[in-house]
Design a protein around this motif. Structure first.
Motif, PDB file in Angstrom:
ATOM      1  N   THR A  83       0.828  -1.213   0.000  1.00 31.57           N
ATOM      2  CA  THR A  83       0.000   0.000   0.000  1.00 31.57           C
ATOM      3  C   THR A  83       0.854   1.251   0.000  1.00 31.57           C
ATOM      4  OG1 THR A  83      -1.639  -1.245   1.273  1.00 31.57           O
ATOM      5  CG2 THR A  83      -1.927   1.134   1.145  1.00 31.57           C
ATOM      6  N   PHE A  84       1.950   1.212   0.741  1.00 32.94           N
ATOM      7  CA  PHE A  84       2.851   2.365   0.804  1.00 32.94           C
ATOM      8  C   PHE A  84       3.447   2.674  -0.569  1.00 32.94           C
ATOM      9  CE2 PHE A  84       7.217   3.967   1.679  1.00 32.94           C
ATOM     10  CZ  PHE A  84       6.848   5.211   2.167  1.00 32.94           C
ATOM     11  N   ILE A  85       3.881   1.638  -1.273  1.00 35.85           N
ATOM     12  CA  ILE A  85       4.422   1.838  -2.614  1.00 35.85           C
ATOM     13  C   ILE A  85       3.355   2.377  -3.556  1.00 35.85           C
ATOM     14  CG2 ILE A  85       5.398   0.640  -4.616  1.00 35.85           C
ATOM     15  CD1 ILE A  85       6.753  -1.272  -2.686  1.00 35.85           C
ATOM     16  N   TYR A  86       2.141   1.853  -3.431  1.00 41.03           N
ATOM     17  CA  TYR A  86       1.046   2.275  -4.307  1.00 41.03           C
ATOM     18  C   TYR A  86       0.708   3.750  -4.105  1.00 41.03           C
ATOM     19  CZ  TYR A  86      -3.680   2.498  -6.255  1.00 41.03           C
ATOM     20  OH  TYR A  86      -4.788   2.854  -6.970  1.00 41.03           O
ATOM     21  N   THR A  87       0.502   4.171  -2.877  1.00 41.32           N
ATOM     22  CA  THR A  87       0.127   5.560  -2.611  1.00 41.32           C
ATOM     23  C   THR A  87       1.251   6.530  -2.955  1.00 41.32           C
ATOM     24  OG1 THR A  87       0.818   5.261  -0.300  1.00 41.32           O
ATOM     25  CG2 THR A  87      -1.519   4.938  -0.824  1.00 41.32           C
ATOM     26  N   THR A  88       2.483   6.170  -2.656  1.00 46.77           N
ATOM     27  CA  THR A  88       3.610   7.049  -2.978  1.00 46.77           C
ATOM     28  C   THR A  88       3.804   7.163  -4.479  1.00 46.77           C
ATOM     29  OG1 THR A  88       4.676   6.360  -0.911  1.00 46.77           O
ATOM     30  CG2 THR A  88       6.042   7.510  -2.528  1.00 46.77           C
ATOM     31  N   SER A  89       3.605   6.071  -5.195  1.00 48.31           N
ATOM     32  CA  SER A  89       3.735   6.112  -6.655  1.00 48.31           C
ATOM     33  C   SER A  89       2.677   7.018  -7.268  1.00 48.31           C
ATOM     34  CB  SER A  89       3.616   4.698  -7.226  1.00 48.31           C
ATOM     35  OG  SER A  89       4.614   3.851  -6.722  1.00 48.31           O
ATOM     36  N   LEU A  90       1.452   6.955  -6.749  1.00 43.72           N
ATOM     37  CA  LEU A  90       0.407   7.846  -7.250  1.00 43.72           C
ATOM     38  C   LEU A  90       0.739   9.306  -6.977  1.00 43.72           C
ATOM     39  CD1 LEU A  90      -2.913   5.967  -6.359  1.00 43.72           C
ATOM     40  CD2 LEU A  90      -1.893   6.291  -8.611  1.00 43.72           C
ATOM     41  N   GLN A  91       1.268   9.582  -5.795  1.00 47.22           N
ATOM     42  CA  GLN A  91       1.624  10.964  -5.474  1.00 47.22           C
ATOM     43  C   GLN A  91       2.720  11.479  -6.391  1.00 47.22           C
ATOM     44  OE1 GLN A  91       2.625  11.761  -1.371  1.00 47.22           O
ATOM     45  NE2 GLN A  91       3.806  13.582  -1.910  1.00 47.22           N
ATOM     46  N   LEU A  92       3.746  10.668  -6.621  1.00 44.42           N
ATOM     47  CA  LEU A  92       4.833  11.097  -7.496  1.00 44.42           C
ATOM     48  C   LEU A  92       4.356  11.251  -8.934  1.00 44.42           C
ATOM     49  CD1 LEU A  92       7.733   8.872  -6.107  1.00 44.42           C
ATOM     50  CD2 LEU A  92       7.499  11.347  -5.864  1.00 44.42           C
ATOM     51  N   SER A  93       3.439  10.392  -9.355  1.00 44.02           N
ATOM     52  CA  SER A  93       2.976  10.439 -10.742  1.00 44.02           C
ATOM     53  C   SER A  93       2.073  11.634 -11.007  1.00 44.02           C
ATOM     54  CB  SER A  93       2.246   9.133 -11.089  1.00 44.02           C
ATOM     55  OG  SER A  93       3.100   8.021 -10.930  1.00 44.02           O
ATOM     56  N   PHE A  94       0.999  11.748 -10.200  1.00 45.55           N
ATOM     57  CA  PHE A  94       0.008  12.794 -10.446  1.00 45.55           C
ATOM     58  C   PHE A  94       0.317  14.092  -9.705  1.00 45.55           C
ATOM     59  CE2 PHE A  94      -2.213   8.827 -11.287  1.00 45.55           C
ATOM     60  CZ  PHE A  94      -2.775   9.098 -12.523  1.00 45.55           C
ATOM     61  N   GLY A  95       1.171  14.019  -8.694  1.00 45.12           N
ATOM     62  CA  GLY A  95       1.517  15.215  -7.953  1.00 45.12           C
ATOM     63  C   GLY A  95       2.796  15.872  -8.391  1.00 45.12           C
TER      64      GLY A  95
END
Length: 389
Positions: free
Chosen positions: A227-239
């Motif tokens: 879950t940590f990898i998933y949420t951080t990846s989304l933040q880096l991608s869309f943020g």
């Protein structure tokens, strides 16, 4: 005869026992010490000193916590005050004059609202750093969710502003034909940005919770590695990555178009665009880079040195604080440079009694141009400016 046999058996038993005890004190053939060599009698005064060098010791970060208690509240307070002032003036001006005539106006209003929501979370984090989390489990989830919602929506709105400027300058003819529907489309896009950001903040609402660490209550995310990898990846991608790529493409094409245009304001517009991109990179790239490195290190457990772990924590705090400063600069980079917006803001300040009529007349009707001649600014179009971002 029977007594002598008993004495012989008794002697043999004693010899067997002595041989067995002697074998227990010998060193094994492989060189591994026997059990008696490893044993330390707790009641003996001659016990051997135990070597703890190979034991894993907990990394003490009291100096890091001391730094955070001093640095973070000071930065959060400064950012919060300046950001509330700048973004508050943007929202107040747009709502007071009901001036939402262009796509840029709609995006700027939503960007200011996103920044205001983000700034409202900083006092909670400041108090938590100085003392502990005092606001309960529900507020922990609410503040985490609001932080993620405002952060992602702000970054996506910056991307939308760059797209709007691309069509306004590079595709000016098409943008003019669709001008009647532009504001409506921008409102739909803004709603979509907020909805997407709300969905993106759902993990914050689920996994954020109060945790007690060393008798101190903290508001943290409780996630497994996946879950940590998933949420951080989304933040880096869309943020970060997606807005950066879109902004880079749009502004590069806009600059190329401005260089071919014959307008005395093109140099100013190019400088503003360069400032926008540089500020984005300067304040966002360090934080996202450190966040990526820290995520990889946490997942792979590659950071085992205590000093390195401390430096990583401090780098994350400093770069994150630097990223927060962007909320203070957005009004100056996007709203205050617009001529029409500045005029509305000055009139609002006059009505509030902050600016005198003489000062307003001097600021609103006179400005230096490229030829050194002063001219009025009320001849600009309804948009923020034609060429100035």
């Amino acid at each position: 005869m029977t007594a002598s046999r008993g004495a012989v058996l008794h002697t043999l038993c004693i010899l067997v026992l002595m041989s067995q005890l002697g074998s227990c004190t010998e060193v094994a053939p492989s060189g591994v010490p026997s059990s008696t060599a490893d044993y330390t009698d707790p009641w003996s005064d001659n016990s051997e000193t135990v070597d703890y060098s190979d034991f894993v010791q907990q990394c003490q970060k009291e100096d890091v916590r001391s730094f955070r208690r001093t640095f973070l509240p000071a930065v959060y307070t400064l950012v919060c005050l300046l950001g509330l002032l700048g973004n508050g003036l943007v929202v107040l001006t747009y709502l007071y004059y009901k001036r939402l005539r262009t796509m840029t106006d709609v995006y700027l209003l939503n960007l200011a609202l996103a920044d205001l929501l983000f700034l409202l979370t900083l006092p909670f984090w400041a108090v938590s750093v100085v003392r502990q989390w005092l606001f309960g489990r529900a507020m922990c989830k609410a503040v985490h969710g609001l932080y993620r919602l405002s952060f992602i929506s702000g970054m996506l709105l910056l991307m939308c502003i760059s797209i709007d400027r691309y069509f306004s300058i590079v595709r000016a003819a098409s943008a003019h034909r669709l001008r009647s529907r532009a504001v409506y489309c921008s409102k739909l896009v803004s709603v979509g940005v907020w909805l997407f950001s709300a969905v993106f903040s759902v993990p914050e609402l689920i996994y954020s919770d109060e945790q007690t660490v060393e008798d101190t209550v903290r508001c943290r995310m409780n996630q497994d590695n996946t879950t940590f990898i998933y949420t951080t990846s989304l933040q880096l991608s869309f943020g970060f990555l997606l807005p950066l790529l879109v902004m880079t493409f749009c502004y590069c094409v806009v600059v190329r178009t401005l260089l071919l245009a014959r307008n005395f304001e093109k140099n100013k517009a190019i400088k503003v665009i360069i400032a926008v991109v540089l500020v984005f990179l300067l304040f966002q790239l360090p934080y996202n880079s450190v966040l990526l490195i820290d995520t990889i290190a946490d997942v792979n457990a590659t950071v085992t040195d205590c000093a390195l772990s401390k430096r990583m924590t401090m780098a994350l705090d400093i770069s994150k604080s630097l990223a927060y400063v962007r909320c203070c600069l957005n009004p100056f980079l996007y709203a205050f440079i617009g001529v029409k917006f500045r005029n509305d803001l000055l009139k609002l300040l006059k009505e509030l009694g902050c600016v005198s009529s003489e000062k307003l007349l001097k600021l609103a009707t006179m400005r230096p141009t490229a030829s050194g001649v002063r001219t009025t600014v009320v001849t600009d179009t309804d948009s923020t400016t034609t060429y100035s971002p």
